[in-house]
Design a protein around this motif. Structure first.
Motif, PDB file in Angstrom:
ATOM      1  N   CYS A   1       1.045  -1.088  -0.042  1.00 31.65           N
ATOM      2  CA  CYS A   1      -0.059  -0.212   0.573  1.00 31.65           C
ATOM      3  C   CYS A   1       0.799   1.429   0.492  1.00 31.65           C
ATOM      4  CB  CYS A   1      -0.632  -0.183   1.144  1.00 31.65           C
ATOM      5  SG  CYS A   1      -0.137   0.131   2.579  1.00 31.65           S
ATOM      6  N   GLN A   2       0.248   2.037  -0.179  1.00 30.81           N
ATOM      7  CA  GLN A   2       1.284   3.963  -0.219  1.00 30.81           C
ATOM      8  C   GLN A   2       1.055   3.652   1.901  1.00 30.81           C
ATOM      9  OE1 GLN A   2      -1.648   6.426  -1.691  1.00 30.81           O
ATOM     10  NE2 GLN A   2      -1.007   6.391  -3.626  1.00 30.81           N
TER      11      GLN A   2
ATOM     12  N   ALA B   1       1.450   6.378   3.531  1.00 26.59           N
ATOM     13  CA  ALA B   1       0.462   7.123   4.549  1.00 26.59           C
ATOM     14  C   ALA B   1      -0.253   5.646   5.224  1.00 26.59           C
ATOM     15  CB  ALA B   1       0.358   8.123   3.373  1.00 26.59           C
ATOM     16  N   ASP B   2      -0.349   4.994   3.710  1.00 32.39           N
ATOM     17  CA  ASP B   2      -2.114   3.861   4.680  1.00 32.39           C
ATOM     18  C   ASP B   2      -0.849   2.710   5.264  1.00 32.39           C
ATOM     19  OD1 ASP B   2      -3.028   5.804   3.019  1.00 32.39           O
ATOM     20  OD2 ASP B   2      -3.438   4.225   1.562  1.00 32.39           O
ATOM     21  N   VAL B   3      -0.026   3.163   5.462  1.00 32.98           N
ATOM     22  CA  VAL B   3       0.399   1.633   6.913  1.00 32.98           C
ATOM     23  C   VAL B   3      -0.440   2.032   7.820  1.00 32.98           C
ATOM     24  CG1 VAL B   3       2.547   0.541   8.664  1.00 32.98           C
ATOM     25  CG2 VAL B   3       2.647   1.654   5.804  1.00 32.98           C
ATOM     26  N   PRO B   4      -0.649   0.940   8.575  1.00 34.10           N
ATOM     27  CA  PRO B   4      -1.769   0.965   9.836  1.00 34.10           C
ATOM     28  C   PRO B   4      -0.919   1.684  11.184  1.00 34.10           C
ATOM     29  CG  PRO B   4      -1.523  -0.662   9.363  1.00 34.10           C
ATOM     30  CD  PRO B   4      -1.139  -0.526   8.180  1.00 34.10           C
TER      31      PRO B   4
ATOM     32  N   MET C   1       4.912   0.904  -3.474  1.00 36.94           N
ATOM     33  CA  MET C   1       3.293   0.594  -2.653  1.00 36.94           C
ATOM     34  C   MET C   1       4.046  -0.329  -1.746  1.00 36.94           C
ATOM     35  SD  MET C   1       1.168   1.543  -3.772  1.00 36.94           S
ATOM     36  CE  MET C   1      -0.498   1.036  -3.078  1.00 36.94           C
TER      37      MET C   1
ATOM     38  N   GLN D   1      -4.789  -3.461  -5.555  1.00 32.05           N
ATOM     39  CA  GLN D   1      -6.394  -3.180  -5.180  1.00 32.05           C
ATOM     40  C   GLN D   1      -7.647  -4.728  -5.328  1.00 32.05           C
ATOM     41  OE1 GLN D   1      -7.351  -0.663  -8.281  1.00 32.05           O
ATOM     42  NE2 GLN D   1      -6.521   1.614  -7.382  1.00 32.05           N
TER      43      GLN D   1
ATOM     44  N   ASN E   1      -6.993  -6.493  -2.115  1.00 38.72           N
ATOM     45  CA  ASN E   1      -7.745  -5.951  -1.235  1.00 38.72           C
ATOM     46  C   ASN E   1      -8.738  -6.104  -0.807  1.00 38.72           C
ATOM     47  OD1 ASN E   1      -5.718  -4.016   0.209  1.00 38.72           O
ATOM     48  ND2 ASN E   1      -5.770  -2.494  -1.327  1.00 38.72           N
TER      49      ASN E   1
END
Length: 317
Positions: free
Chosen positions: A144-145, A147-150, A199, A309, A312
């Protein structure tokens, strides 16, 4: 003027043709001929020392290295996180190679500096006998990008696991190797560290560090009789997240991959993808990154983005 341009053009073609012929020869020599001619280090591998340390040794490439080194008659230190899996792999290797000794050390490399006093205590009595280190342990983050790493903690974990583990263990074991004037360090990187890895930004960056560190270390310690090898696999049929575990001609099993890396390329190539298909991938990706980097970058972002995508969507279903 036209004549000079024509001569220059022919000169470029001759140079590129010679380079292509050399690359083809180098590919076939390193992949097939060197081992057949006895030009690799496998026949001399026990001269480095009687013990080998393998991290991330309970699955995939690490387990395959441990099995292959044990089959060559080396005693093995298995280092991984799960005591249960360490016991299973230790028992499996012992059944196949009854003459060797096996030591297991359970540590979680994502824990950072806290684990290294324990590792030093467990290994210190073997420092003079350890001749081989396989820095294999590694982890991936979700595709993922960034910024989206939890969780921000995951960045600490991947750097501790993929980078710090290799540097700290190398630093721990090198002094005894240097004193003996012999040693072998094998660092497992990835094709993701050789070019663009959108990603998978953090994973690719850690594996780029592995490759850079290994190549510089090889030059630094060559005069001390220490061999350092950077291994750059593509997809291998392992249990890492995002991999199906199914093998094919382009996705070898861990056993097949390590046979190519250890039994064929050791002592022949300092930096290699080892398996024939992965070598071709490495050559062409670096070739394209050099000549058309922007195009490759855009295509890579597009392809990996679509795959992420799809993954996911499947997870949500």
């Amino acid at each position: 003027m036209v004549f000079c341009v024509e001569v220059f053009g022919w000169g470029i073609m001759v140079v590129m043709g010679a380079k292509l012929l050399f690359n083809c020869y180098d590919f076939f020599y390193a992949t097939y001929l060197a081992a057949a001619l006895g030009h690799n280090l496998v026949p001399k591998i026990k001269q480095f020392g009687s013990w080998a340390v393998v991290t991330g040794a309970t699955d995939g490439i690490g387990k395959a290295y441990a099995q292959q080194l044990a089959a060559l008659g080396l005693n093995i230190v298995l280092v991984s996180r799960s005591p249960v899996k360490l016991k299973q792999v230790s028992d499996e290797i012992s059944r196949q190679n009854r003459a060797i000794q096996i030591l297991t050390v359970a540590v979680d490399f994502t824990d950072g500096n806290a684990i290294y006093p324990k590792l030093k205590k467990e290994l210190s009595h073997l420092f003079g006998q350890i001749g081989i280190l396989v820095n294999n342990v590694g982890m991936k983050l979700p595709t993922c990008q960034i910024a989206d790493v939890p969780s921000g903690d995951q960045f600490n974990e991947i750097i501790n696991c993929n980078v710090m583990s290799m540097v700290r263990l190398t630093n721990m074991l090198l002094p005894a190797m240097r004193k003996k004037k012999r040693g072998l360090i094998i660092n497992i990187g990835s094709l993701a560290g050789t070019g663009f890895a959108p990603m998978r930004t953090t994973y690719g960056a850690t594996k780029a560090f592995v490759d850079k560190f290994s190549c510089d270390l090889a030059a630094e310690y060559r005069s001390d009789g220490i061999v350092v090898q950077s291994i750059l696999p593509g997809y291998v049929a392992t249990k890492l997240p995002g991999l199906s575990g199914k093998s094919s001609f382009d996705v070898p099993t861990a056993k097949t991959y390590v046979e190519a890396a250890l039994l064929r390329s050791l002592g022949v190539e300092t930096r290699t993808s080892a398996y024939w298909f992965h070598k071709i991938l490495l050559y062409w990706t670096e070739f394209l990154y050099f000549f058309v980097p922007n195009l490759v970058q855009k295509l890579t972002v597009s392809i990996i983005g679509r795959k992420a995508q799809m993954a996911n969507l499947q997870t949500r279903m």
